[in-house]
Design an enzyme around this catalytic site. Sequence first.
Site, PDB file in Angstrom:
ATOM      1  N   GLU A 193      -2.411   0.921  17.912  1.00 36.50           N
ATOM      2  CA  GLU A 193      -1.666   1.570  16.822  1.00 36.50           C
ATOM      3  C   GLU A 193      -1.542   3.075  17.048  1.00 36.50           C
ATOM      4  O   GLU A 193      -0.493   3.675  16.752  1.00 36.50           O
ATOM      5  CB  GLU A 193      -2.336   1.283  15.478  1.00 36.50           C
ATOM      6  CG  GLU A 193      -2.399  -0.186  15.089  1.00 36.50           C
ATOM      7  CD  GLU A 193      -1.038  -0.866  15.051  1.00 36.50           C
ATOM      8  OE1 GLU A 193      -0.004  -0.162  14.963  1.00 36.50           O
ATOM      9  OE2 GLU A 193      -0.991  -2.108  15.126  1.00 36.50           O
ATOM     10  N   HIS A 239       0.811  -1.214   0.000  1.00 37.58           N
ATOM     11  CA  HIS A 239       0.000   0.000   0.000  1.00 37.58           C
ATOM     12  C   HIS A 239       0.848   1.270   0.000  1.00 37.58           C
ATOM     13  O   HIS A 239       0.403   2.316   0.478  1.00 37.58           O
ATOM     14  CB  HIS A 239      -0.979   0.000   1.177  1.00 37.58           C
ATOM     15  CG  HIS A 239      -0.329  -0.261   2.514  1.00 37.58           C
ATOM     16  ND1 HIS A 239       0.056  -1.520   2.914  1.00 37.58           N
ATOM     17  CD2 HIS A 239      -0.005   0.563   3.536  1.00 37.58           C
ATOM     18  CE1 HIS A 239       0.587  -1.456   4.126  1.00 37.58           C
ATOM     19  NE2 HIS A 239       0.562  -0.192   4.525  1.00 37.58           N
TER      20      HIS A 239
END
Length: 478
Positions: free
Chosen positions: A219, A168
Site C-alpha cells: 500500500e 470510513h
Amino acid sequence: MQNLPALLLFCGVVCSAYPVDRAAEDENNNMELTQQYLENYYNLGKDVKPFVRRRNSGPVVEKIREMQKFLGLEVTGKVDSDTLAMMRRPRCGVPDVGDFTTFPGMPKWRKTHLTYRIMNYTPDLPRDAVDSAIEKALNVWKEVTPLTFSRTDEGEADIKISFAVRDHGDFNPFDGPGNVLGHAYPPGPGIYGDAHFDDDEQWTSDTSGTNLFLVAAHELGHSLGLFHSADPSALMYPVYNVLADLARFHLSQDDVNGIQSLYGGPPSDSSNDPVVPTESVPPGPGTPAACDPTLSFDAISTLRGEFLFFKDRHFWRKSLRTLEPGFYLISSFWPSLPSGLDAAYEETSKDIVFIFKGNQFWAMRGTEVQAGYPKGIHTLGFPPTVKKIDAAVFDKEKKKTYFFVGDKYWRFDEKRQSMEPGFPKQIAEDFPGVDSKVDAAFEAFGFYYFFNGSSQLEFDPNAKKVTHVLKSNSWLNC
C-alpha cells in the site's frame, strides 16, 4: 396412507430440482462476483450489467480477457475455475486497469524526505509491532531510492496511516473480512498519499493471519506513486501473496524499476551506504560455501538495512536491493578487525555496529573504528567469569540488547548504558524452545532468529514461541 404416493411424488420433484436450483444459485453468485470484480478493478461500466448473463457479451468478455491477462491467467474470456479462484483471493482495493507501473500522469512527491503519521492502531497487534511493520515497509522503498522517512505523532504528515472498517469517510468502503485488505492514494495533498487498512482483517506479524508488513509495503508503494504490476512475483501485484519464509522477502526487479522511474536510485555517495568492495571474493580452497548443508555462522548483524553473516575470515552481505548475496573478506571492509568473530549487533539509532571477539569489543561506524575502542567486555557489566560472548541481538523497540553466554543470557539497557539487574537468566526460561547454545542471533521482520550449528530457530517474541525451524543458510538462497 393413501396420500403416500402423492407425497413421494412431491418429494421426488423437489429433491430432483434441488441440485438444479443449487447450480443455478452458484452460477448466479459467480456472475455477480465477476460483475463486481470487473466494475471495481477493470472499469466495467455499471450500464453493462444487463449483459453479464450473456456469456458472449462483447464488453464483458473483453474485460474478462483483460483481467485474465493482467493477473497472469490463461486468457479464455470465460469465467473458469482458475479465474473464480483468483477473484476470491484477498487483494488490494486499488484498481488494476492500465498498462503502466505508475499512476496515470506519474504523480510523485516533489521532495525526497517524507513524514508519516500512524493515526490509530489495530487491536490485533501491540503498538510497537505496528510501528515496526510500518517502518520496515517504508524501508523497503528507502533502500532503492533517495527517499527518507520520519515519523510524527501529531499534526499534518505527508502519509497518514489508519485502520478502519466498512465506510470510513473516503467514499471507498471496506468489505469486511477477506477480499479487500487495504487501499492507498497516490502522492498529493489532503487524502492523497494516505494508506488505509481494513481492521476487519486479522493482522499479524507472521503469516498465521494477514501479514501487516507485506500489505503495508504494497500500500505504501501506492502512496509513493506506484500502480499495480502484472508481474506475479512483484510486491505491487494486486493479489496478496503469502510468503512461507519472510526472511526471503525482496523487491522484484519490476518493483525496483517502477519506483526508480519516479525517484531514481539511492545516492551513491550517501554516508548511510555501507562502504563495501564492489566485487565478491571468488570461491577457492578453504573458503566456506554458502549452500554447504553443514554451514554455521560465527556472528550475524544488520547494517543499515542489510544483513551480514560472518564466517572465519569472510562474510556474506544480503540486501533487499538484490536477490543474490555478495561474499567478501572481513579485512576488505574492516581492516582492523580480527577474523573468527564471536558476536555482533547493530545499535540502529546510533548507526554503530558492535563486534565481539574474546574479551574485547569494537564499535564501528561505516569502516571506521570509534575512538576509545576496542574495550573489554567487562566494561558492559559482565562478571569476570564471562570470558567471551556467544551471540547478541538488539531489540530496537525496547532499546535493549540481549547477550547470550552458554545457557544463560544478560540484558543491557542501551539508554542507561548499564546491565539490567536480575540477570543472568536461563535462555530456556524466557525463550521457550531455544534450548541449545546460541551461536549467532539477530532481529528481522518482528522475529528473533537464533542460530546453532547448521540450524536456526525463528522465534516470535510476542507469542514467546518458536514458529519455524530452518537451515542456517536459508538466508543465502539455499
